[in-house]
Structures are given as structure tokens and as C-alpha cells.
Design an enzyme around this catalytic site. Structure first.
Site, PDB file in Angstrom:
ATOM      1  N   LYS A  53     -18.852 -21.046  26.707  1.00 53.32           N
ATOM      2  CA  LYS A  53     -19.363 -19.825  27.335  1.00 53.32           C
ATOM      3  C   LYS A  53     -19.622 -18.758  26.264  1.00 53.32           C
ATOM      4  CE  LYS A  53     -17.066 -20.805  31.742  1.00 53.32           C
ATOM      5  NZ  LYS A  53     -15.882 -20.565  32.607  1.00 53.32           N
ATOM      6  N   GLN A  97     -10.464 -17.258  32.614  1.00 54.13           N
ATOM      7  CA  GLN A  97     -10.623 -18.707  32.696  1.00 54.13           C
ATOM      8  C   GLN A  97      -9.513 -19.303  33.570  1.00 54.13           C
ATOM      9  OE1 GLN A  97     -13.203 -20.624  31.472  1.00 54.13           O
ATOM     10  NE2 GLN A  97     -12.237 -22.244  32.666  1.00 54.13           N
ATOM     11  N   ASP A 120     -17.964 -13.615  37.413  1.00 53.07           N
ATOM     12  CA  ASP A 120     -17.806 -14.875  38.148  1.00 53.07           C
ATOM     13  C   ASP A 120     -18.052 -14.682  39.648  1.00 53.07           C
ATOM     14  OD1 ASP A 120     -17.323 -17.118  36.518  1.00 53.07           O
ATOM     15  OD2 ASP A 120     -15.267 -16.473  36.104  1.00 53.07           O
TER      16      ASP A 120
END
Lengths: 284, 284
Positions: A53, A97, A120
Site C-alpha cells: 500500500k 491494518q 478504508d
């Protein structure tokens, strides 16, 4: 043989478009879009995800920081870091994460993220805005799937889309988005309790497999000519395998996305879009 | 002839259960659950709705206030009132009667309500929590429909539920809730862009009509034996008419809810439940 929907190729194209948009943003603003990634513990898979990422961020001209915390981090310590990142004007997107270690309440941490930096799109407020048709951010994997359909010329309006799997991260939000404008599909959401599953999937013009069971979708479950998007990424002895039996299903389907090289690269790409969106929202 | 699902009767039963719960709450706490209703302008229908909601509150032992504002109220004035009600410890639930006058941004006002007092469950945070399977409040009309099914002994698990209409208040949240535990139905959401609609509705074990078109659902769209819940309340020359052609559909369906006397009384009842829930959340 089915048309192959290459997420890898579409992601490449999207990232090149994104790099241009990032350059314009930087030119027009005094700042560079910046993603703060938070990684707790030593999970090797999480390590790889976060590294990819961050690399992808930097490849399109955005910046990224890694906040690495030890596995024994307490919830309060993590919440303190989140609060700091929430307040830091140089940080536009915050990525926690998953999975987090067992001593940490993941929901509580995800809800502590400033919704304006929640790239997200996991915060309940952002989920609610999406459902109400006024999204702040689109959830990454569902958005990636929709872009794959769109950029492969697959019409969704009035088509019957069947989504297999009701997860909070993929199946549920994707089923919602597919039935909203501008996609306007008729959507059936199937799951572990669905009866006569093949009878339902065989009606699908668009079939989304997101149940996490290797090769679960067999050729006899697919309508000839249907588009099949395979969200599964199952680690097996044969390597990474999707939720569809690719070889057999691609004989029946009109289009199919492979695993790997399908949805995977799209998810990261859509995260980058959200990071730019966050920067736009916060800086302009 | 179909079994008649009387929302009126079920609501009566629920209200009597609720009155007992309210009495217990009052005994255990220093306060009485209290709903603040906000009514802006002079719409006669809104007037009736608010009056009925307040009456229903009082009938189960809860208190209610009416805040009546003139039609020319500004957005700031309304936001000031909402802020005051948010802070008032004696107020547990806040109900903003819709529609609001055109000079007011309804979304902005609904989002200003403290989510812990949002008994209509319209706040994005509450919508998101619902989608994530951790609801704070259940939206009133969808919850009413689910109670009607449950209390009529209609099994939902593994059944095919078809929801007609994707409104934010009924079709969308109901389609989500039906496919979640404990209901676990396979759900298809149909709307104005759906092709071959009758082909889809004829597969429904449970058919929910929530499109706001009088007598839209005809007998040939219904599978013999299906349960039909009619959410429509259309004012016509014949009086209040549902979205289903009741006389004809009840010859085919296994069970059907009438209009009036169906979903209508349930919506108010579920609002009362949410008001008690809000009081529990804030006081205990």
C-alpha cells in the site's frame, strides 16, 4: 472462452490517471496527499500488505508514513496514536491494518478514526452515508469491483447481479452499491443460509463470488455468458486460488476476473483514490 | 384465502408488552422515558402523525413534548433547538417530523441529532451500525415489518425475500436486515430499473411491497402461498390504498397484511420501543 477482466491492467490504467490527479492537487495546494499506515504486531501477511500500500502511494506521487507498534501495544496506546493522527494536519488518510492483536477492540479503534480521514470507509458514519447515497469514501474492494465492471464495458443497469457472501468489507457494501445509482442492478445477496444456491446463481447476469471458499463456484452454477468477478483470495497448496473454479467457469462465463491479477490490485488502487479524496476534503 | 397479518393486532400486543417494560424502567430509574417531537410548519398530515405518536407514547406510560415551530423557521433556529434537546438530560428521544420546509436542509438537521437520541435511526452513524450488525436503534418501519413476520410465524431463514423499492426509510434498510441474522433470508432488492419484475417477484416466499404505487402488485406477480407485506399507504379517491391489489392478491398469497391496519400501526409502535431503548442507553 470468456473475456478476461484483468484487474491488474485496469489498476495500472487507474493509477496512471490518479498520478495525474495527484500532480494537479500538489500544484494547486500547499501539501502532498499523505497516508498514515498503522501496523500493530508482526504478522508477515500484514507486513506485505502495508508495504504494498505504501509503495503504491509513493508510485502515484503521494506520501506515506508507517507507524509500527509492538504486538503487546495496549488499546489506550493505539487510541492515543489514532488521536494524534486525527489531529495532524499533514495526515490526510489513516489506515489501520487488520487484524489487530486480541487485546485490542478493533471496532473501537476503527470508530476512533476521524471519518474525514477514514480511507478504508469502515467508520459507521461513512457506511451510513454510503447507504444513504451520499458517500464520503467508497469502500475499496467493492469500489474496485465496480470499476472492473465499468471499465470492461459490462452493463449493470437493470441486470440481475447476484452477490455471494455478506461480509461487512465486500459482499454487503457491494450489494448495496450495485443496486444504487448509477449502477441500478437488481441485486440478490446470497450467503451460507441460502437454499438452492445454484438456482439463484444461475440467474445472475453478473455473479460476484466473495465467500472465501476455494473453487466454490463451479461451471454448473453460472449462466452462459455471465460476468463473474472473483473476490476470493484463498491460500491453498496450489497457491492463491479464487472462489471460482477458474478453468471450468471460464468455459461458460462471458467474462471472468482471474486470481491473482483480478480484484486484488484494484483494492489498493481504490485506497489511493480515497487518500486523494481525503486530501481534497481536508485541504480545499 | 390468505391469512391476514394484522399489524393493528400485533401492535396492540407489542404495546401492552412495552407498557410493562416502561413500568419496570420507571421503577428502576429516577426518570420516565421522554420523546421530544419537533414539528415545523402547518402540514395537516404531519400534525396528525405527530399527535398519534405522542398519544401512543403516553398510552404506554412514556412522556412526550411537542416543539412546534412556525413554517418560516430558519435552519439555524432549528439547529439551535436540536442542540438544546441533545443536551437536555430529561429528553431521551428526538423526533424531527418530516417533511421540513424548503429553506431547511433536512439531512443537515437529521445529522445534528445526537445519535444516542435518534429514535428514527436516520443518523448515518446509526445506519452504519445497523449495516455492520451492531444496531443502536432499528429503523421503525422495517423493524415493524420484521415483527409482523415473526409474530405471524412466518419463517425467514433461507427463504427468498423480494423487496420492492429501495427507499432509504423502508426498502433499503429492510433488505439489509432481512439478510442479516437472525432473519437470514436470501434477499433480492428490486426497483424502478428492474427488468422482468414479475419474474422476480414470483420467486418470492416473502414479498415486501414498498414502492408507493397503489395496487401495483397484482395477483399474477405473487407465488401461491407467499407472504405479502404491504408497506404502501397511498391516498387515492378510494381512500387509503396499499401497493398490492389486496382483494386479488389475497386469493393467491398464503398471508397478507392489509392497508390500513397493517404496517402503519407497527411503525409508531417501534418508535416507542426505540424511545425506551434510548432511555435505557442514556439512564442506565
Amino acid at each position: 472462452m470468456a473475456q478476461v477482466i484483468s484487474g491488474k491492467e485496469i489498476a495500472k490504467q487507474l493509477k496512471s490517471e490518479l498520478a495525474e490527479q495527484v500532480a494537479v492537487f500538489i500544484q494547486n495546494n500547499a501539501s502532498v496527499p499523505r497516508l498514515a499506515a498503522v501496523l500493530v504486531g508482526e504478522d508477515p501477511a500484514s507486513d506485505v500488505y502495508v508495504r504494498n500500500k505504501r509503495k503504491a502511494c509513493e508510485a502515484v506521487g503521494m506520501e506515506s508514513d508507517l507507524h509500527r507498534l509492538p504486538a503487546e501495544t495496549t488499546q489506550d496506546e493505539l487510541l492515543t496514536l489514532v488521536a494524534k493522527l486525527n489531529k495532524d494536519d499533514a495526515v490526510h488518510g489513516i489506515l489501520i491494518q487488520l487484524p489487530l492483536p486480541p487485546q485490542i477492540d478493533s471496532d473501537r479503534v476503527l470508530r476512533a478514526v476521524n471519518p474525514a480521514k477514514d480511507v478504508d470507509a469502515f467508520h459507521p458514519e461513512n457506511v451510513g452515508l454510503l447507504v444513504q447515497g451520499q458517500p464520503r469514501f467508497l469502500p475499496c474492494t467493492p469500489h474496485g469491483v465496480l470499476q472492473m465492471l465499468k471499465r470492461s464495458g459490462i452493463e449493470t443497469e437493470g441486470q440481475h447481479a447476484v452477490v455471494l457472501g455478506r461480509s461487512h468489507i465486500v459482499g454487503r457494501p457491494l450489494s448495496i452499491m450495485l443496486s444504487q445509482p448509477p449502477y441500478n442492478a437488481t441485486v440478490t445477496l446470497c450467503h451460507s443460509r441460502t437454499k438452492d444456491l445454484a438456482e439463484v446463481t444461475k440467474q445472475a447476469d453478473i455473479l460476484i463470488a466473495a465467500i472465501g471458499k476455494p473453487k466454490f463456484v463451479t461451471a454448473d452454477m453460472v449462466k452462459p455468458g455471465a460476468a463473474v468477478i472473483d473476490v476470493g483470495t484463498n491460500r491453498t497448496d496450489e497457491g492463491l486460488v479464487g472462489d471460482a473454479d477458474y478453468a471450468a467457469v471460464s468455459e461458460v462465463a462471458g467474462a471472468i476476473s482471474p486470481v491473482p491479477g483480478g480484484v486484488g490490485p484494484m483494492t489498493i488502487t481504490m485506497l489511493l483514490f480515497n487518500t486523494l479524496e481525503a486530501a481534497r476534503g481536508l485541504e480545499t
